[in-house]
Design a protein around this motif. Sequence first.
Motif, short mmCIF file in Angstrom:
data_model
loop_
_atom_site.label_atom_id
_atom_site.label_comp_id
_atom_site.label_asym_id
_atom_site.label_seq_id
_atom_site.Cartn_x
_atom_site.Cartn_y
_atom_site.Cartn_z
N VAL A 167 -3.66 -0.13 -1.86
CA VAL A 167 -3.14 0.88 -0.94
C VAL A 167 -3.03 0.29 0.46
CG1 VAL A 167 -4.22 2.69 -2.33
CG2 VAL A 167 -5.36 1.89 -0.26
N ASP A 208 0.63 -0.89 -4.02
CA ASP A 208 1.11 0.08 -5.01
C ASP A 208 1.31 1.46 -4.40
OD1 ASP A 208 0.90 -1.56 -7.57
OD2 ASP A 208 -1.11 -1.80 -6.74
N PHE A 209 0.57 1.73 -3.31
CA PHE A 209 0.71 2.97 -2.55
C PHE A 209 0.82 2.63 -1.07
CE2 PHE A 209 -1.85 4.29 -6.24
CZ PHE A 209 -1.13 5.39 -6.69
N GLY A 213 8.97 8.09 -3.11
CA GLY A 213 8.07 8.85 -2.26
C GLY A 213 8.80 9.94 -1.53
N SER A 259 4.92 5.42 -3.75
CA SER A 259 4.20 4.92 -4.92
C SER A 259 5.11 4.06 -5.78
CB SER A 259 3.68 6.11 -5.76
OG SER A 259 3.20 5.67 -7.01
N ILE A 275 5.97 9.33 -10.14
CA ILE A 275 5.44 10.47 -9.39
C ILE A 275 5.54 11.73 -10.25
CG2 ILE A 275 5.77 11.94 -7.36
CD1 ILE A 275 6.77 9.43 -5.89
N VAL A 322 0.39 10.81 -9.19
CA VAL A 322 1.14 9.81 -9.94
C VAL A 322 0.44 9.50 -11.25
CG1 VAL A 322 1.88 8.80 -7.74
CG2 VAL A 322 0.01 7.75 -9.02
N PHE A 347 -2.79 10.35 -4.27
CA PHE A 347 -2.80 9.51 -3.06
C PHE A 347 -2.32 10.36 -1.90
CE2 PHE A 347 -0.55 6.53 -0.14
CZ PHE A 347 -1.65 5.82 0.28
#
Length: 276
Positions: A39, A66-67, A97, A116, A120, A146, A156
């Motif tokens: 992240v 990844d985020f 996103g 992401s 999602i 997700v 997240f």
Amino acid sequence: MLAGGCGKSVDPGNWTVTPYKPEPKPKEVIEKASRNFKVMSINMNLRNNVAGFEAMKNYIKEYDPDFVFLRQVDSATTRSNKIDRPGEIAKALGMKGFFKNNMDYQTGGFGNAVFSKFPIKSEFSKLLNRTPSEAAERRSFVMLKVEVEPGKEVYFAGTELDPSKVEDRKLQVADITAITDGIDMPLVFVGNLNEQEAAKGPVLEALKRSFSFGCLGEGCIWNAPKAKPNGVYDYIMFKDKSRNLSLVSYGTFPKSENTFLPMVAEFKLDLKNEKK
């Protein structure tokens, strides 16, 4: 005349009896597998700094998260050459996103965005409360649910709280915990809380009751101001009732085009699968 055979006859047995079949073995639980993910939390208040925006895109690509959470990001404003910066980030990173417009500004908006690499399942956003008649900038909470593996979901989320009034931050963190306390699945929450731990303020005290922090106390990595950091302005927190989510690494990313260094972390999610 044919001679009779001298061999013994064979009893074919009782064919009405069902032959023995072994009982099927129960499903065998595989030793825990895991999935790691990274992240990144970034201040994107670049205003008319077009070159800086391009550089920040490259920094995000370099870390390959990844985020991603972006706070204070322009979307289609005059000063950003009417570029949809959240959309450009998503396209450049191959992510999905959404952008929450905290306020209209010039020809576009200004707010927060979350992205992401994983599929999602749902999006959520909320404009946070502030003191009545307060003219301070609006703040928001944004969140994605997700699917990191089939049947394995993670939340997240990100925010930036008001920097000037503690009363506003108290209202805003109450809004957030009212949402997050009802989530039992793995949740990673990042952003600028605008409160230092040494201040013993209401925001961190409230969040400590719900979340584990990537780092608290002496020895934590400071992230601003960039040239000579003197405090923690961004936090990375997480919670998981099942305790399958754990922190692998935590720190700052060393490159930025504004005064804040991005915060980064890697997590491990233990997966309980079954072999059929």
